[in-house]
Write a protein that holds these residues in place. Structure first.
Motif, PDB file in Angstrom:
ATOM      1  N   ARG A  20       0.832  -1.213   0.000  1.00  0.00           N
ATOM      2  CA  ARG A  20       0.000   0.000   0.000  1.00  0.00           C
ATOM      3  C   ARG A  20       0.863   1.258   0.000  1.00  0.00           C
ATOM      4  NH1 ARG A  20      -3.695  -3.116   2.822  1.00  0.00           N
ATOM      5  NH2 ARG A  20      -2.698  -2.772   4.826  1.00  0.00           N
ATOM      6  N   GLY A  21       1.925   1.238   0.802  1.00  0.00           N
ATOM      7  CA  GLY A  21       2.839   2.384   0.837  1.00  0.00           C
ATOM      8  C   GLY A  21       3.474   2.629  -0.517  1.00  0.00           C
ATOM      9  N   LEU A  22       3.899   1.572  -1.181  1.00  0.00           N
ATOM     10  CA  LEU A  22       4.473   1.695  -2.520  1.00  0.00           C
ATOM     11  C   LEU A  22       3.428   2.226  -3.496  1.00  0.00           C
ATOM     12  CD1 LEU A  22       6.782   1.281  -4.539  1.00  0.00           C
ATOM     13  CD2 LEU A  22       6.047  -1.105  -4.748  1.00  0.00           C
ATOM     14  N   GLY A  30       6.179  12.289  -7.562  1.00  0.00           N
ATOM     15  CA  GLY A  30       7.583  12.398  -7.182  1.00  0.00           C
ATOM     16  C   GLY A  30       8.312  11.074  -7.164  1.00  0.00           C
ATOM     17  N   ASP A  31       9.391  11.075  -6.403  1.00  0.00           N
ATOM     18  CA  ASP A  31      10.209   9.874  -6.247  1.00  0.00           C
ATOM     19  C   ASP A  31       9.443   8.781  -5.517  1.00  0.00           C
ATOM     20  OD1 ASP A  31      12.344  11.105  -7.437  1.00  0.00           O
ATOM     21  OD2 ASP A  31      13.505  11.372  -5.597  1.00  0.00           O
ATOM     22  N   VAL A  32       9.880   7.563  -5.742  1.00  0.00           N
ATOM     23  CA  VAL A  32       9.448   6.400  -4.975  1.00  0.00           C
ATOM     24  C   VAL A  32      10.657   6.010  -4.138  1.00  0.00           C
ATOM     25  CG1 VAL A  32       8.801   3.971  -5.121  1.00  0.00           C
ATOM     26  CG2 VAL A  32       7.778   5.634  -6.689  1.00  0.00           C
ATOM     27  N   THR A  33      10.465   5.892  -2.833  1.00  0.00           N
ATOM     28  CA  THR A  33      11.562   5.548  -1.936  1.00  0.00           C
ATOM     29  C   THR A  33      11.346   4.153  -1.384  1.00  0.00           C
ATOM     30  OG1 THR A  33      11.828   7.877  -1.340  1.00  0.00           O
ATOM     31  CG2 THR A  33      12.830   6.253   0.119  1.00  0.00           C
ATOM     32  N   LEU A  34      12.330   3.295  -1.575  1.00  0.00           N
ATOM     33  CA  LEU A  34      12.293   1.930  -1.057  1.00  0.00           C
ATOM     34  C   LEU A  34      13.184   1.849   0.169  1.00  0.00           C
ATOM     35  CD1 LEU A  34      12.856   0.018  -4.420  1.00  0.00           C
ATOM     36  CD2 LEU A  34      10.678   0.653  -3.373  1.00  0.00           C
ATOM     37  N   GLU A  35      12.673   1.231   1.224  1.00  0.00           N
ATOM     38  CA  GLU A  35      13.483   1.007   2.418  1.00  0.00           C
ATOM     39  C   GLU A  35      13.993  -0.419   2.386  1.00  0.00           C
ATOM     40  OE1 GLU A  35      11.571   2.115   6.058  1.00  0.00           O
ATOM     41  OE2 GLU A  35      10.796   3.967   5.177  1.00  0.00           O
ATOM     42  N   LEU A  36      15.306  -0.555   2.343  1.00  0.00           N
ATOM     43  CA  LEU A  36      15.953  -1.859   2.276  1.00  0.00           C
ATOM     44  C   LEU A  36      16.868  -1.979   3.487  1.00  0.00           C
ATOM     45  CD1 LEU A  36      16.829  -1.709  -1.519  1.00  0.00           C
ATOM     46  CD2 LEU A  36      14.894  -2.861  -0.484  1.00  0.00           C
ATOM     47  N   ALA A  42      16.019   5.994  -3.651  1.00  0.00           N
ATOM     48  CA  ALA A  42      15.018   6.856  -4.277  1.00  0.00           C
ATOM     49  C   ALA A  42      15.072   6.647  -5.787  1.00  0.00           C
ATOM     50  CB  ALA A  42      15.277   8.310  -3.931  1.00  0.00           C
ATOM     51  N   MET A  43      13.895   6.464  -6.387  1.00  0.00           N
ATOM     52  CA  MET A  43      13.801   6.252  -7.830  1.00  0.00           C
ATOM     53  C   MET A  43      12.651   7.100  -8.357  1.00  0.00           C
ATOM     54  SD  MET A  43      14.205   2.117  -7.774  1.00  0.00           S
ATOM     55  CE  MET A  43      14.958   1.883  -9.362  1.00  0.00           C
ATOM     56  N   ILE A  90      21.208   6.089  -3.593  1.00  0.00           N
ATOM     57  CA  ILE A  90      21.234   5.309  -2.357  1.00  0.00           C
ATOM     58  C   ILE A  90      21.565   6.226  -1.178  1.00  0.00           C
ATOM     59  CG2 ILE A  90      22.371   3.415  -1.126  1.00  0.00           C
ATOM     60  CD1 ILE A  90      22.991   2.228  -3.934  1.00  0.00           C
ATOM     61  N   ARG A  91      20.751   6.112  -0.130  1.00  0.00           N
ATOM     62  CA  ARG A  91      20.952   6.928   1.073  1.00  0.00           C
ATOM     63  C   ARG A  91      21.061   5.996   2.285  1.00  0.00           C
ATOM     64  NH1 ARG A  91      15.830  10.512  -0.700  1.00  0.00           N
ATOM     65  NH2 ARG A  91      16.705  11.205  -2.653  1.00  0.00           N
TER      66      ARG A  91
END
Length: 92
Positions: A20-22, A30-36, A42-43, A90-91
């Motif tokens: 749902r968050g995705l 805007g950007d899509v941020t994935l938490e890994l 950020a993409m 990558i952050r």
């Protein structure tokens, strides 16, 4: 260039919350941020986005279980004239 991947055991509810968050991020502009894990990526997806959805089951003679999976993949191209321009944001 680059790839980051993570895998973790989650409840069905936790997986649904992540999806749902995705989905909410994809619904924006805007950007899509994935938490890994401790890292975020950020993409910026383009329009339209090719969307691949696959359901699969794998069983072999003698097995006592069948592996089943749902996979989805979003793939897009972004303009890049140098390796730096093509690298993931990558952050940590």
């Amino acid at each position: 260039m680059g790839e980051l991947e993570t895998e973790a055991q989650k409840s069905r509810s936790e997986v649904a919350a992540s999806l749902r968050g995705l989905a909410e991020q994809l619904d924006g502009d805007g950007d899509v941020t994935l938490e890994l894990g401790e890292t975020t990526v950020a993409m910026t997806p383009s329009e339209p986005i090719p969307f691949k959805l696959e359901g699969e089951s794998d069983w072999s003679e003698g097995d006592t279980e069948a592996k089943q999976s749902i996979e989805f993949e979003l793939v897009w191209w972004r303009e890049a004239h140098t390796a730096d321009e093509g690298t993931l944001d990558i952050r940590e």
